[in-house]
Design a protein around this motif. Structure first.
Motif, PDB file in Angstrom:
ATOM      1  N   TYR A   7       0.669  -1.329   0.071  1.00 34.23           N
ATOM      2  CA  TYR A   7       0.010  -0.095  -0.073  1.00 34.23           C
ATOM      3  C   TYR A   7       1.004   1.127   0.069  1.00 34.23           C
ATOM      4  O   TYR A   7       0.627   2.185  -0.720  1.00 34.23           O
ATOM      5  CB  TYR A   7      -0.769  -0.128   1.231  1.00 34.23           C
ATOM      6  CG  TYR A   7      -1.619   1.262   1.544  1.00 34.23           C
ATOM      7  CD1 TYR A   7      -2.816   1.747   0.589  1.00 34.23           C
ATOM      8  CD2 TYR A   7      -1.133   2.104   2.553  1.00 34.23           C
ATOM      9  CE1 TYR A   7      -3.182   2.879   1.101  1.00 34.23           C
ATOM     10  CE2 TYR A   7      -1.452   3.399   2.800  1.00 34.23           C
ATOM     11  CZ  TYR A   7      -2.681   3.801   1.983  1.00 34.23           C
ATOM     12  OH  TYR A   7      -3.282   4.876   2.238  1.00 34.23           O
TER      13      TYR A   7
ATOM     14  N   TYR B 152      -3.081  -4.088  -6.816  1.00 27.47           N
ATOM     15  CA  TYR B 152      -2.422  -4.721  -5.514  1.00 27.47           C
ATOM     16  C   TYR B 152      -3.487  -4.999  -4.413  1.00 27.47           C
ATOM     17  O   TYR B 152      -3.506  -6.229  -3.849  1.00 27.47           O
ATOM     18  CB  TYR B 152      -1.499  -3.691  -4.930  1.00 27.47           C
ATOM     19  CG  TYR B 152      -0.850  -4.365  -3.730  1.00 27.47           C
ATOM     20  CD1 TYR B 152       0.020  -5.517  -3.839  1.00 27.47           C
ATOM     21  CD2 TYR B 152      -1.086  -3.662  -2.779  1.00 27.47           C
ATOM     22  CE1 TYR B 152       0.385  -5.853  -2.647  1.00 27.47           C
ATOM     23  CE2 TYR B 152      -0.731  -4.161  -1.300  1.00 27.47           C
ATOM     24  CZ  TYR B 152       0.093  -5.088  -1.209  1.00 27.47           C
ATOM     25  OH  TYR B 152       0.768  -5.536  -0.278  1.00 27.47           O
ATOM     26  N   LEU B 153      -4.497  -4.027  -4.295  1.00 25.16           N
ATOM     27  CA  LEU B 153      -5.422  -4.260  -3.254  1.00 25.16           C
ATOM     28  C   LEU B 153      -6.554  -5.141  -3.558  1.00 25.16           C
ATOM     29  O   LEU B 153      -7.490  -5.383  -3.026  1.00 25.16           O
ATOM     30  CB  LEU B 153      -6.033  -2.965  -2.682  1.00 25.16           C
ATOM     31  CG  LEU B 153      -4.742  -2.031  -1.953  1.00 25.16           C
ATOM     32  CD1 LEU B 153      -5.385  -0.574  -1.538  1.00 25.16           C
ATOM     33  CD2 LEU B 153      -4.140  -2.553  -0.799  1.00 25.16           C
TER      34      LEU B 153
ATOM     35  N   THR C 110     -13.263  -0.530  -1.957  1.00 26.62           N
ATOM     36  CA  THR C 110     -12.968   0.584  -2.418  1.00 26.62           C
ATOM     37  C   THR C 110     -14.313   1.072  -3.223  1.00 26.62           C
ATOM     38  O   THR C 110     -15.129   0.259  -3.704  1.00 26.62           O
ATOM     39  CB  THR C 110     -12.001   0.346  -3.671  1.00 26.62           C
ATOM     40  OG1 THR C 110     -10.894  -0.192  -3.183  1.00 26.62           O
ATOM     41  CG2 THR C 110     -11.761   1.579  -4.642  1.00 26.62           C
TER      42      THR C 110
ATOM     43  N   LEU D 154     -10.320   4.529  -0.790  1.00 23.49           N
ATOM     44  CA  LEU D 154     -10.044   3.082  -0.128  1.00 23.49           C
ATOM     45  C   LEU D 154     -10.309   3.207   1.215  1.00 23.49           C
ATOM     46  O   LEU D 154      -9.723   4.150   2.105  1.00 23.49           O
ATOM     47  CB  LEU D 154      -8.451   3.092  -0.111  1.00 23.49           C
ATOM     48  CG  LEU D 154      -7.805   3.258  -1.525  1.00 23.49           C
ATOM     49  CD1 LEU D 154      -6.348   2.808  -1.556  1.00 23.49           C
ATOM     50  CD2 LEU D 154      -8.428   1.970  -2.699  1.00 23.49           C
TER      51      LEU D 154
ATOM     52  N   TYR E  60      -8.256   2.742   4.538  1.00 28.51           N
ATOM     53  CA  TYR E  60      -6.957   3.935   4.898  1.00 28.51           C
ATOM     54  C   TYR E  60      -7.464   5.298   4.892  1.00 28.51           C
ATOM     55  O   TYR E  60      -8.371   5.851   4.355  1.00 28.51           O
ATOM     56  CB  TYR E  60      -5.968   3.449   3.826  1.00 28.51           C
ATOM     57  CG  TYR E  60      -5.349   2.255   3.442  1.00 28.51           C
ATOM     58  CD1 TYR E  60      -4.529   1.510   4.178  1.00 28.51           C
ATOM     59  CD2 TYR E  60      -6.201   1.251   2.596  1.00 28.51           C
ATOM     60  CE1 TYR E  60      -4.153   0.505   3.805  1.00 28.51           C
ATOM     61  CE2 TYR E  60      -6.047   0.079   2.253  1.00 28.51           C
ATOM     62  CZ  TYR E  60      -4.848  -0.636   3.000  1.00 28.51           C
ATOM     63  OH  TYR E  60      -4.367  -1.900   2.884  1.00 28.51           O
TER      64      TYR E  60
END
Length: 180
Positions: free
Chosen positions: A54, A109-110, A115, A136, A139
């Motif tokens: 991240y 990647y996530l 999201t 996101l 975060y």
């Protein structure tokens, strides 16, 4: 890897500090953009070709976005059209494109988890129904913006783009002009 982690920690500390200063009214948008630009240009690390965390994804986004916004601000400060303004606009476009690719790398990647994306209300008629926000939800300070048509297509394919229009989470920042 120790050096990279140390530099990323410094980056996040500085980034969060600048966001807080701007949010608290301690600096103007122009000061914020200049500080971000200088911070990224003076960084001991540069964008990562592989996003396997991240932190690396956010760094890449911030790097390209801060440079694009700086060039946009510089172009906005020039009246008329001349070689210098055209140069700033070309650089802005290049870095915004890289910024959008960095968003997609991070989202991949996530695995696009937790999201959401949607169009946002703006004070600008030019940005109306063009600018969208990607959040996101796991975060803090992980809010991205884009006008990219190809990126919105990817978001729709993944089922995370909602057709409803909302106010931006950072509405005041979005609607503040780049020049004083």
């Amino acid at each position: 890897m120790g050096f990279i982690n140390e530099e990323l920690n410094k980056f996040f500390k500085k980034r969060d500090g600048l966001i807080n200063k701007y949010s608290n009214g301690e600096m103007s948008k122009q000061e914020f953009l200049k500080s971000n630009f200088n911070h990224m240009k003076n960084s001991k690390i540069k964008p990562f070709s592989t996003v396997d965390s991240y932190e690396k994804g956010i760094f890449n986004y911030q790097y390209f976005n801060s440079i694009a916004k700086y060039y946009k601000m510089m172009a906005s400060n020039i009246k008329g059209r001349n070689k210098k303004k055209v140069y700033y606009i070309e650089q802005m476009d290049i870095y915004y494109q890289r910024k959008d690719f960095s968003i997609l790398k991070l989202l991949n990647y996530l695995d696009f988890k937790n999201t959401e994306a949607y169009y946002i209300n703006t004070n600008s008629k030019f940005l109306d129904n063009k600018l969208y926000e990607i959040v996101l939800k796991d975060y803090e300070f992980a809010i991205f913006h884009s006008k990219s048509r190809w990126l919105i297509s990817e978001l729709k394919k993944k089922g995370i783009f909602k057709d409803a229009k909302r106010n931006s989470i950072i509405d005041d920042y979005i609607n503040e002009k780049y020049w004083e």
